[in-house]
Design a protein around this motif. Structure first.
Motif, PDB file in Angstrom:
ATOM      1  N   THR C 137       0.829  -1.198   0.000  1.00 22.90           N
ATOM      2  CA  THR C 137       0.000   0.000   0.000  1.00 22.90           C
ATOM      3  C   THR C 137       0.864   1.249   0.000  1.00 22.90           C
ATOM      4  O   THR C 137       0.638   2.177  -0.774  1.00 22.90           O
ATOM      5  CB  THR C 137      -0.921   0.009   1.233  1.00 22.90           C
ATOM      6  OG1 THR C 137      -1.625  -1.234   1.268  1.00 22.90           O
ATOM      7  CG2 THR C 137      -1.917   1.132   1.165  1.00 22.90           C
ATOM      8  N   VAL C 138       1.894   1.252   0.877  1.00 24.65           N
ATOM      9  CA  VAL C 138       2.803   2.387   0.895  1.00 24.65           C
ATOM     10  C   VAL C 138       3.529   2.479  -0.447  1.00 24.65           C
ATOM     11  O   VAL C 138       3.700   3.560  -1.010  1.00 24.65           O
ATOM     12  CB  VAL C 138       3.803   2.272   2.063  1.00 24.65           C
ATOM     13  CG1 VAL C 138       4.865   3.353   1.960  1.00 24.65           C
ATOM     14  CG2 VAL C 138       3.068   2.393   3.383  1.00 24.65           C
ATOM     15  N   VAL C 141       1.335   4.231  -2.986  1.00 25.82           N
ATOM     16  CA  VAL C 141       1.299   5.693  -2.832  1.00 25.82           C
ATOM     17  C   VAL C 141       2.610   6.297  -3.298  1.00 25.82           C
ATOM     18  O   VAL C 141       2.633   7.338  -3.950  1.00 25.82           O
ATOM     19  CB  VAL C 141       1.056   6.093  -1.356  1.00 25.82           C
ATOM     20  CG1 VAL C 141       0.813   7.587  -1.255  1.00 25.82           C
ATOM     21  CG2 VAL C 141      -0.116   5.345  -0.784  1.00 25.82           C
ATOM     22  N   LEU C 142       3.696   5.609  -2.986  1.00 29.96           N
ATOM     23  CA  LEU C 142       5.009   6.083  -3.425  1.00 29.96           C
ATOM     24  C   LEU C 142       5.046   6.136  -4.953  1.00 29.96           C
ATOM     25  O   LEU C 142       5.489   7.120  -5.539  1.00 29.96           O
ATOM     26  CB  LEU C 142       6.088   5.148  -2.894  1.00 29.96           C
ATOM     27  CG  LEU C 142       7.515   5.677  -2.933  1.00 29.96           C
ATOM     28  CD1 LEU C 142       7.671   6.833  -1.971  1.00 29.96           C
ATOM     29  CD2 LEU C 142       8.496   4.573  -2.603  1.00 29.96           C
ATOM     30  N   LEU C 144       2.639   6.542  -6.939  1.00 29.32           N
ATOM     31  CA  LEU C 144       1.807   7.648  -7.405  1.00 29.32           C
ATOM     32  C   LEU C 144       2.469   8.999  -7.157  1.00 29.32           C
ATOM     33  O   LEU C 144       2.171   9.974  -7.835  1.00 29.32           O
ATOM     34  CB  LEU C 144       0.486   7.634  -6.633  1.00 29.32           C
ATOM     35  CG  LEU C 144      -0.684   6.925  -7.269  1.00 29.32           C
ATOM     36  CD1 LEU C 144      -1.833   6.838  -6.284  1.00 29.32           C
ATOM     37  CD2 LEU C 144      -1.122   7.673  -8.503  1.00 29.32           C
ATOM     38  N   SER C 145       3.350   9.048  -6.158  1.00 26.05           N
ATOM     39  CA  SER C 145       3.876  10.345  -5.731  1.00 26.05           C
ATOM     40  C   SER C 145       5.223  10.707  -6.341  1.00 26.05           C
ATOM     41  O   SER C 145       5.622  11.856  -6.294  1.00 26.05           O
ATOM     42  CB  SER C 145       4.022  10.372  -4.199  1.00 26.05           C
ATOM     43  OG  SER C 145       2.813  10.013  -3.592  1.00 26.05           O
ATOM     44  N   ILE C 146       5.946   9.724  -6.850  1.00 26.61           N
ATOM     45  CA  ILE C 146       7.266  10.044  -7.405  1.00 26.61           C
ATOM     46  C   ILE C 146       7.095  10.804  -8.709  1.00 26.61           C
ATOM     47  O   ILE C 146       6.472  10.308  -9.629  1.00 26.61           O
ATOM     48  CB  ILE C 146       8.084   8.763  -7.668  1.00 26.61           C
ATOM     49  CG1 ILE C 146       8.551   8.171  -6.349  1.00 26.61           C
ATOM     50  CG2 ILE C 146       9.283   9.052  -8.536  1.00 26.61           C
ATOM     51  CD1 ILE C 146       9.599   7.106  -6.528  1.00 26.61           C
ATOM     52  N   PRO C 147       7.614  12.018  -8.780  1.00 28.97           N
ATOM     53  CA  PRO C 147       7.523  12.733 -10.054  1.00 28.97           C
ATOM     54  C   PRO C 147       8.348  11.987 -11.111  1.00 28.97           C
ATOM     55  O   PRO C 147       9.429  11.476 -10.816  1.00 28.97           O
ATOM     56  CB  PRO C 147       8.158  14.093  -9.749  1.00 28.97           C
ATOM     57  CG  PRO C 147       8.232  14.196  -8.272  1.00 28.97           C
ATOM     58  CD  PRO C 147       8.304  12.805  -7.748  1.00 28.97           C
ATOM     59  N   PHE C 149      10.121  12.908 -13.550  1.00 31.49           N
ATOM     60  CA  PHE C 149      11.484  13.334 -13.851  1.00 31.49           C
ATOM     61  C   PHE C 149      12.470  12.911 -12.764  1.00 31.49           C
ATOM     62  O   PHE C 149      13.598  12.583 -13.036  1.00 31.49           O
ATOM     63  CB  PHE C 149      11.550  14.853 -14.066  1.00 31.49           C
ATOM     64  CG  PHE C 149      10.741  15.637 -13.089  1.00 31.49           C
ATOM     65  CD1 PHE C 149      11.292  16.035 -11.897  1.00 31.49           C
ATOM     66  CD2 PHE C 149       9.416  15.974 -13.369  1.00 31.49           C
ATOM     67  CE1 PHE C 149      10.557  16.754 -10.992  1.00 31.49           C
ATOM     68  CE2 PHE C 149       8.673  16.695 -12.459  1.00 31.49           C
ATOM     69  CZ  PHE C 149       9.232  17.085 -11.259  1.00 31.49           C
ATOM     70  N   TRP C 150      11.992  12.902 -11.510  1.00 28.66           N
ATOM     71  CA  TRP C 150      12.924  12.499 -10.462  1.00 28.66           C
ATOM     72  C   TRP C 150      13.191  11.002 -10.512  1.00 28.66           C
ATOM     73  O   TRP C 150      14.313  10.553 -10.336  1.00 28.66           O
ATOM     74  CB  TRP C 150      12.412  12.903  -9.073  1.00 28.66           C
ATOM     75  CG  TRP C 150      13.491  12.761  -8.046  1.00 28.66           C
ATOM     76  CD1 TRP C 150      14.671  13.449  -8.022  1.00 28.66           C
ATOM     77  CD2 TRP C 150      13.528  11.856  -6.944  1.00 28.66           C
ATOM     78  NE1 TRP C 150      15.429  13.049  -6.958  1.00 28.66           N
ATOM     79  CE2 TRP C 150      14.755  12.070  -6.272  1.00 28.66           C
ATOM     80  CE3 TRP C 150      12.639  10.902  -6.446  1.00 28.66           C
ATOM     81  CZ2 TRP C 150      15.109  11.352  -5.139  1.00 28.66           C
ATOM     82  CZ3 TRP C 150      12.990  10.202  -5.317  1.00 28.66           C
ATOM     83  CH2 TRP C 150      14.227  10.421  -4.666  1.00 28.66           C
ATOM     84  N   GLN C 195       3.282   5.437 -12.249  1.00 25.45           N
ATOM     85  CA  GLN C 195       2.102   6.045 -11.636  1.00 25.45           C
ATOM     86  C   GLN C 195       0.862   5.207 -11.899  1.00 25.45           C
ATOM     87  O   GLN C 195       0.046   5.000 -11.005  1.00 25.45           O
ATOM     88  CB  GLN C 195       1.904   7.460 -12.169  1.00 25.45           C
ATOM     89  CG  GLN C 195       2.915   8.422 -11.574  1.00 25.45           C
ATOM     90  CD  GLN C 195       2.642   9.831 -11.993  1.00 25.45           C
ATOM     91  OE1 GLN C 195       2.344  10.098 -13.153  1.00 25.45           O
ATOM     92  NE2 GLN C 195       2.740  10.750 -11.049  1.00 25.45           N
ATOM     93  N   ARG C 202      -3.981   0.500  -6.092  1.00 28.46           N
ATOM     94  CA  ARG C 202      -4.892   1.033  -5.080  1.00 28.46           C
ATOM     95  C   ARG C 202      -6.342   0.698  -5.399  1.00 28.46           C
ATOM     96  O   ARG C 202      -7.115   0.320  -4.523  1.00 28.46           O
ATOM     97  CB  ARG C 202      -4.748   2.548  -4.995  1.00 28.46           C
ATOM     98  CG  ARG C 202      -3.587   2.990  -4.151  1.00 28.46           C
ATOM     99  CD  ARG C 202      -3.266   4.425  -4.419  1.00 28.46           C
ATOM    100  NE  ARG C 202      -4.342   5.295  -4.004  1.00 28.46           N
ATOM    101  CZ  ARG C 202      -4.230   6.173  -3.007  1.00 28.46           C
ATOM    102  NH1 ARG C 202      -3.115   6.263  -2.356  1.00 28.46           N
ATOM    103  NH2 ARG C 202      -5.221   6.948  -2.674  1.00 28.46           N
TER     104      ARG C 202
END
Lengths: 281, 322, 319
Positions: C137-138, C141-142, C144-147, C149-150, C195, C202
């Motif tokens: 689950t974490v 979210v990770l 989904l959250s990593i941009p 480009f990064w 993403q 989820r």
């Protein structure tokens, strides 16, 4: 589990906000001071994260970068939530042609590639913080409008709203006193998730060079310049990127936590939509 | 004895407290017999039924006790052995046919499953057997109904499908959990007759769970009354109705209108609410609502004792065989 | 069912029309005269009025706006997307040349995001509240959250700068070298799908959890089905129905990712074309890019509706 995650997110964000508030006081060096004899250096005692391409202290730049990054993310979200909530209230309350028009408008916005639209708008408005905020607001209000409209359609039929109408309350009064309170929880949840998306969007725009202009330091800007020196000074791009990721993650955590506590119905917004769709009798 | 339940306890654990859904119950079920289980909602009758098939959903679990089915203890079976009993030896009919059938699978898809899983028949061989089953539960136009989806059938039809599904492999025990509660009264009797006839035909045992005393009076050979997770009275149906012993049973009988009774007799509902199963008070669980309570009832809970040779009751007042 | 789909189709067409108006407007208000751009590029900024008028006529921007719009729509329908201001190439040809590259990226990232998303979501739901579930689950979210480009920078640093496993950027055509192509595409594909994978995981988790709590699952267990059989025969299909609706959203993420990823990795696809067009104020290309993406998102959403009706027998009755 969800609660713990929420608290972790909250702590991270409060930490960032605190850093942003006192940034000028805690920077170890002048973030603008160039030192061309010491460019792209690795971490040292004087420069904990090393220096950038013109010898500025990276740590100080990154600390200062907290300000515009959070400012853009929060302001754009706030503005789009205001517009979106108003549009949603009007669409849901008035119904009919206005509703149809606003909803088709949101459909239109939702099938556009957000990044390219924002880039194009920023190109129109000229690069800079203001343009980025305006562009993001322009494309971002739709998700608020949709959620608010759905809630209003639901609340409009509630007995106490009907009672208010029967007692002759004006449309504006009903909208602001009876319907608005109903939509606060879902709007806050949507907003916290939208902030994370907007921070990511802002960084992407900055990364492509159309965001806040130098000498303003945003994490996305640092990342863009640092990317060219990835082999020599990896921290130059890795650190600002990690900060972006951390803040996006934190806002997502907060959003998830809020969603679970505030309104379990929302945690399956999409699922619910489809349940309604498939209801037979 | 086909089924023998000994001191079964099923608890739901929430945090540090236990909800004693089923608390130390023992009963037997003979071959071909119909046992009625009666009680208010939340008294543990469904939990007891689910325990028999080890279908208790988490966080609930069987804490202690034995369930002897043909001498084998169901609580100690391996998963594989358990699966071979579920649906084959013991089958279950659920309360709400609206939600108990899979909405996205056709009736046929759901009916062939027992044959395919337990008998290892191919779909082709199973389909005529299913049609035969649907005929048996008197579903008109069974062949084309096989392709229907649950939402295309009426509630009564759906429950017939559930019955057909449960009876598919001639199980030895059928557990029917409020099989007609969700249906119109007009269909209830018809479905119960059907269920009764088919079980008799197959010489299966039926555990009929209901809150309707009328249904039990008509269809059950023996009855047990449950209150707050425990059995408070157990008897042959006729005995129970003629001489109810437990104050709770009396209360239940007095709160339903009966046609053959003097019209002047007032209906007296049982006052109060059943106790919270997570926080059972000391002593008899029925104490607060009982009209005949005494000091000793509060001190210690009574256990089920034989009153006559086939009539058991859990009440201090009946302890001495008064 | 038919009238339901017809209604969806009409809505899509209406939306498409609004999209076209919007795109037309956005490209017209872009700053800088495109003609000036061409002059700067080809004539060193020196030109007489005749040349300017000629160029204006060539791009059709001497006409009144409504006419320009109609001409643009008409041309678009017959496959004439105009001529790029920056390069003078036909936009349609530019588009066709770059399509296979982007298509490969899209297919690859769609496959991997679905593979990862579905398996993680299913494992999470089946083993809910286990350590593995929390971890996944974490992880989702990770993801989904990593941009984008990064993630790109980190992977390039790890796999190219530090270990030289994969090339840091560049594109090798499939026809030239299959392994070279796959090596070059590995990182971009992975990044573009991240993403989507998080999103799908989820949704699959929450959807499957709500299905596993339903009565008919208990019925299936009572019939003697094993956990695996219940999952495969009874739970997955109803759980997948709502998940189809995130396909559109996932497609949006992948599209957004493609712009940055193609730009970062110097992959000559549609996304890079779009970003470069923005930098160059190349409005025919911007218009075409926006329009094509919008059409695709609408098409994906329409397909989702069709698939929905096919998967869920209850929808048919409704209409």
């Amino acid at each position: 589990m969800k609660n713990r995650i929420f608290i972790v997110g909250l702590i991270i964000i409060l930490g960032f906000l605190a850093i942003a508030a006192i940034a000028p006081q805690i920077v170890p060096c002048d973030p603008e001071a160039q030192d061309l004899y010491h460019v792209l250096e690795g971490p040292s005692r004087q420069h904990l994260l090393g220096t950038d391409d013109v010898g500025r202290d990276l740590l100080s730049r990154v600390i200062m970068g907290t300000r515009p990054t959070l400012f853009i993310g929060v302001t754009a979200t706030f503005l789009s939530s205001v517009i979106g909530v108003l549009m949603g209230l009007i669409a849901g309350y008035k119904g009919g042609f206005i509703d149809m028009f606003i909803m088709r408008l949101t459909d239109t916005f939702m099938c556009m590639p957000v990044l390219i639209v924002v880039l194009a708008l920023v190109a129109v408005l000229g690069p800079g913080i203001k343009s980025v905020i305006m562009a993001i607001t322009f494309i971002n209000w739709t998700s608020f409008a949709r959620i608010v409209r759905g809630e209003v359609l639901f609340a409009r039929e509630l007995p106490y709203v009907e009672a208010a109408r029967a007692m002759g309350a004006s449309g504006l009064r009903i909208i602001f006193f009876h319907l608005l309170p109903n939509v606060t929880a879902p709007v806050i949840v949507t907003a916290s998730i939208a902030i994370s998306g907007n921070i990511m969007l802002e960084s992407a725009v900055s990364f492509l060079g159309l965001g806040a202009q130098p000498p303003t330091s945003t994490w996305g800007n640092e990342l863009r310049i640092g990317y060219s020196y990835l082999e020599i000074a990896p921290l130059f791009s890795l650190v600002p990127g990690a900060l972006i990721t951390l803040s996006v993650l934190a806002f997502n955590f907060i959003g998830d936590g809020l969603r679970d506590t505030f309104d379990p119905r929302l945690s399956n917004t999409l699922l619910n939509k489809n349940v309604k769709k498939s209801e037979v009798k | 004895m086909l089924l023998k339940v000994l001191n079964l306890c099923t608890y739901y654990q929430t945090g540090s407290s236990y909800v004693r859904a089923v608390d130390d119950i023992s009963f037997e079920l003979a071959k071909g017999e119909t046992l009625g289980v009666v009680g208010e909602s939340g008294c543990g009758k469904t939990a007891a039924a689910l325990s028999l098939m080890r279908l208790i959903p988490s966080p609930g679990r069987i804490v202690s006790g034995k369930i002897l089915f043909e001498g084998k203890d169901i609580t100690a079976l391996s998963i594989k052995e358990l699966l071979s009993i579920r649906g084959d030896q013991i089958a279950m009919i659920f309360q709400d046919p609206m939600t108990a059938l899979n909405p996205v699978l056709s009736i046929g898809e759901q009916l062939v499953e027992p044959f395919m899983i337990h008998r290892r028949l191919s779909r082709k061989v199973a389909i005529p057997l299913c049609i035969e089953l649907l005929n048996k539960v008197r579903i008109p136009d069974a062949g084309s109904r096989m392709k229907s989806y649950p939402h295309e059938l009426s509630g009564g039809m759906r429950q017939r499908v559930m019955i057909a599904m449960a009876l598919a492999l001639n199980p030895k025990i059928i557990i029917a959990d409020e099989p007609t509660t969700a249906l119109d009264v007009s269909i209830q009797a018809e479905l119960l007759e059907l269920l009764k006839n088919i079980t008799r035909e197959q010489n299966a045992s039926l555990m009929l769970i209901t809150h309707n005393l009328g249904i039990v009076a008509r269809y059950a050979d023996r009855v047990m009354i449950m209150y707050a997770g425990r059995i408070v009275e157990k008897a042959f149906t006729l005995n129970l109705y003629q001489t109810p012993l437990h104050p709770y049973t009396k209360g239940l009988l007095d709160s339903v209108p009966r046609l053959n009774q003097n019209n002047n007799k007032k209906l007296t509902p049982i006052k109060g609410q059943p106790p919270d199963l997570a926080n059972l008070p000391q002593g008899c669980a029925f104490y607060e609502r009982c009209t005949l309570k005494e000091a000793r009832c509060k001190a210690k809970a009574p256990t089920l004792k034989k009153f006559t040779c086939d009539h058991e009751v859990a009440c201090w007042l009946k302890e001495e065989g008064k | 069912m038919k009238s339901y789909l017809l209604k969806r189709l009409l809505y899509s067409l209406l939306t498409l029309w609004l999209v076209s108006l919007f795109i037309f407007a956005i490209a017209r208000i872009l700053p800088g005269d495109p003609v000036q751009g061409v002059l700067m590029a080809s004539h060193m900024g020196i030109a007489d009025n005749n040349l300017i008028e000629g160029l204006r006529a060539k791009f059709g921007i001497d006409q009144p706006l409504p006419i320009q719009y109609l001409v643009w729509v008409k041309n678009f329908i017959i496959g004439d997307f105009g001529v790029s201001i920056a390069s003078g190439e036909k936009v349609f040809e530019m588009f066709m040349k770059r399509l296979p590259v982007t298509l490969e990226l899209f297919m690859g990232s769609a496959i991997w995001s679905m593979l990862i998303g579905f398996s993680c979501g299913i494992i999470s739901a089946v083993r809910r509240n286990s350590f593995l579930d929390h971890l996944l689950t974490v992880g989702a979210v990770l993801g989904l959250s990593i941009p984008v480009f990064w993630e790109g920078i980190v992977l390039i640093y790890l796999l190219s700068v530090m270990t030289h496993i994969l090339p840091p950027s560049g594109y090798v055509p499939f026809t030239e070298s299959i392994t070279g192509n796959l090596l070059a595409m590995a990182m971009p594909t992975f990044i573009m799908g991240t993403q989507g994978a998080g999103l799908i995981a989820r949704y699959v988790r929450s959807s499957l959890l709500s299905v596993l709590g339903q009565d008919f699952i208990r019925t299936a267990y009572a019939k003697g089905l094993s956990e695996r059989q219940v999952l495969i025969r009874h739970a997955l299909k109803p759980a997948m129905i709502p998940v189809t609706t995130v396909a559109g959203l996932t497609f949006g993420y992948v599209t957004a990712g493609s712009f940055i990823v193609e730009y970062m990795f110097a992959i000559p696809g549609l996304g890079r074309m779009g970003v470069n067009a923005i930098f160059a104020n190349d409005f025919p290309v911007i218009q075409a890019t926006l329009f094509i993406v919008a059409i695709n998102i609408l098409a994906v959403n329409f397909l989702v509706d069709v698939l929905y009706g096919y998967l869920d027998p209850r929808v048919k009755v409704r209409s």
